[in-house]
Design an enzyme around this catalytic site. Structure first.
Site, PDB file in Angstrom:
ATOM      1  N   TYR A 119      -7.923  -2.266   6.406  1.00  0.00           N
ATOM      2  CA  TYR A 119      -9.113  -2.147   6.863  1.00  0.00           C
ATOM      3  C   TYR A 119      -9.095  -1.919   8.223  1.00  0.00           C
ATOM      4  CZ  TYR A 119     -11.994  -3.853   2.776  1.00  0.00           C
ATOM      5  OH  TYR A 119     -12.424  -3.926   1.451  1.00  0.00           O
ATOM      6  N   TYR A 158      -4.598  -4.583  -1.359  1.00  0.00           N
ATOM      7  CA  TYR A 158      -4.177  -4.981  -0.276  1.00  0.00           C
ATOM      8  C   TYR A 158      -4.183  -6.608  -0.408  1.00  0.00           C
ATOM      9  CZ  TYR A 158      -8.989  -6.076   0.406  1.00  0.00           C
ATOM     10  OH  TYR A 158     -10.287  -6.375   0.363  1.00  0.00           O
ATOM     11  N   ARG A 168      -5.580  -7.936  -3.900  1.00  0.00           N
ATOM     12  CA  ARG A 168      -6.809  -7.518  -4.383  1.00  0.00           C
ATOM     13  C   ARG A 168      -6.452  -6.297  -5.047  1.00  0.00           C
ATOM     14  NH1 ARG A 168     -11.673  -8.122  -3.269  1.00  0.00           N
ATOM     15  NH2 ARG A 168     -11.560  -7.954  -5.595  1.00  0.00           N
ATOM     16  N   HIS A 171     -10.483  -1.430  -4.583  1.00  0.00           N
ATOM     17  CA  HIS A 171     -11.902  -1.451  -4.745  1.00  0.00           C
ATOM     18  C   HIS A 171     -12.718  -0.887  -3.741  1.00  0.00           C
ATOM     19  CE1 HIS A 171     -10.871  -4.997  -2.207  1.00  0.00           C
ATOM     20  NE2 HIS A 171     -11.867  -4.970  -1.860  1.00  0.00           N
ATOM     21  N   HIS A 173     -16.484  -1.613  -1.798  1.00  0.00           N
ATOM     22  CA  HIS A 173     -17.888  -2.260  -1.707  1.00  0.00           C
ATOM     23  C   HIS A 173     -18.906  -1.659  -1.651  1.00  0.00           C
ATOM     24  CE1 HIS A 173     -15.354  -6.143  -0.557  1.00  0.00           C
ATOM     25  NE2 HIS A 173     -14.493  -5.234  -0.103  1.00  0.00           N
TER      26      HIS A 173
HETATM   27 FE   LIG Z   1     -12.378  -5.470   0.143  1.00  0.00          FE
END
Ligand SMILES: [Fe+2]
Length: 262
Positions: A119, A158, A168, A171, A173
């Site tokens: 991110y 990640y 994780r 995905h 969001h």
């Molecule tokens: Fe996330």
């Protein structure tokens, strides 16, 4: 049948008036069932109003207009001067209520990691590169059929600090509004067959398998385009027993929360 005289009707009116006076009650609205009003007898409602689920009703009202969102904002791959690295993909689907009716003109916002699982945020410092051509944020409105469509880059899995070696599953969001800003709904879309599903406490916090399955998009070869992008389809159900699981929080994932970053 002999027509009622005014005297007859006036007598009925008087009788009802007298009964009302004796009752001591106070009525502020016209009676729907009022015998002297002959022509209304077969026209007035005889049953209580049906109380529909207010959540479902509210979802019918448009929240945003065409001019509020630029259609280009649904393409996360054209926000910079260059093309982002990774698997270009389209994710599309419908937003419907529990009866399958389209939820129109709903603002859908998405945010995601880049192809390397990174991110763009100061709290995400794990050693995977930032992509200067990918921010990972987009939005669009649903159309008359409740359909949405994004073009993006498939996010990578990640690590996060929930526990040792926690990763994780990949995905995206999603945030949706109903008719009001207070109705914000947030959830995550996953990709089919991810080996991290069984290990991810966020995915597993939805304890029902059928409900979990509703968070997983389907690969759709009809949505895949020749020499351009793969396609995934994911429908969102806002109400009813088949509703898409939503996170309990009213606020989006907060990257500021450091170790809780997910
Ligand atoms: Fe996330």
């Amino acid at each position: 049948m002999t027509a009622m005289s005014q005297a007859d009707v006036s007598a009925e009116i008087g009788a009802i008036e007298s009964a009302y006076q004796r009752s001591g009650a106070e009525e502020t609205q016209p009676r729907l069932d009022y015998a002297p009003y002959r022509s209304s007898l077969l026209r007035h409602p005889t049953k209580d109003l049906h109380h529909a689920d207010p959540e479902g009703v509210e979802l019918w009202t448009p929240c945003f207009g065409e001019r509020d969102v630029n259609p280009l904002e649904s393409d996360l791959t054209i926000q910079h001067s260059g093309t982002p690295i990774g698997e270009r993909m389209v994710v599309a689907g419908r937003v419907v209520d529990g009866d399958g009716r389209p939820v129109r003109r709903q603002l859908i916002e998405i945010w995601q990691a880049n192809a390397g699982g990174r991110y763009i945020h100061k709290s995400d410092q794990h050693p995977s590169p930032i992509d200067p051509n990918f921010t990972g944020v987009g939005r669009c409105l649903t159309d008359d059929e409740g359909c949405y469509r994004f073009t993006t880059i498939k996010p990578g899995p990640y690590p996060w600090r929930n526990h040792h070696n926690a990763w994780r599953p990949a995905h995206i969001h999603f945030s949706l509004f109903g008719t009001e800003f207070t109705q914000r709904m947030i959830t995550q879309m996953y990709f089919p067959g991810d080996p991290l599903f069984a290990m991810d406490p966020i995915f597993q916090s939805v304890t029902d398998q059928k409900a979990r399955d509703r968070l997983v998009a389907a690969y759709d070869h009809d949505l895949t385009t020749h020499e351009w992008a793969t396609g995934y389809r994911w429908d969102i159900v806002l109400t009813g027993t088949g509703r898409t699981p939503m996170e309990h929080t009213e606020s989006p994932e907060n990257p500021d929360s450091g170790a809780d970053h997910r």
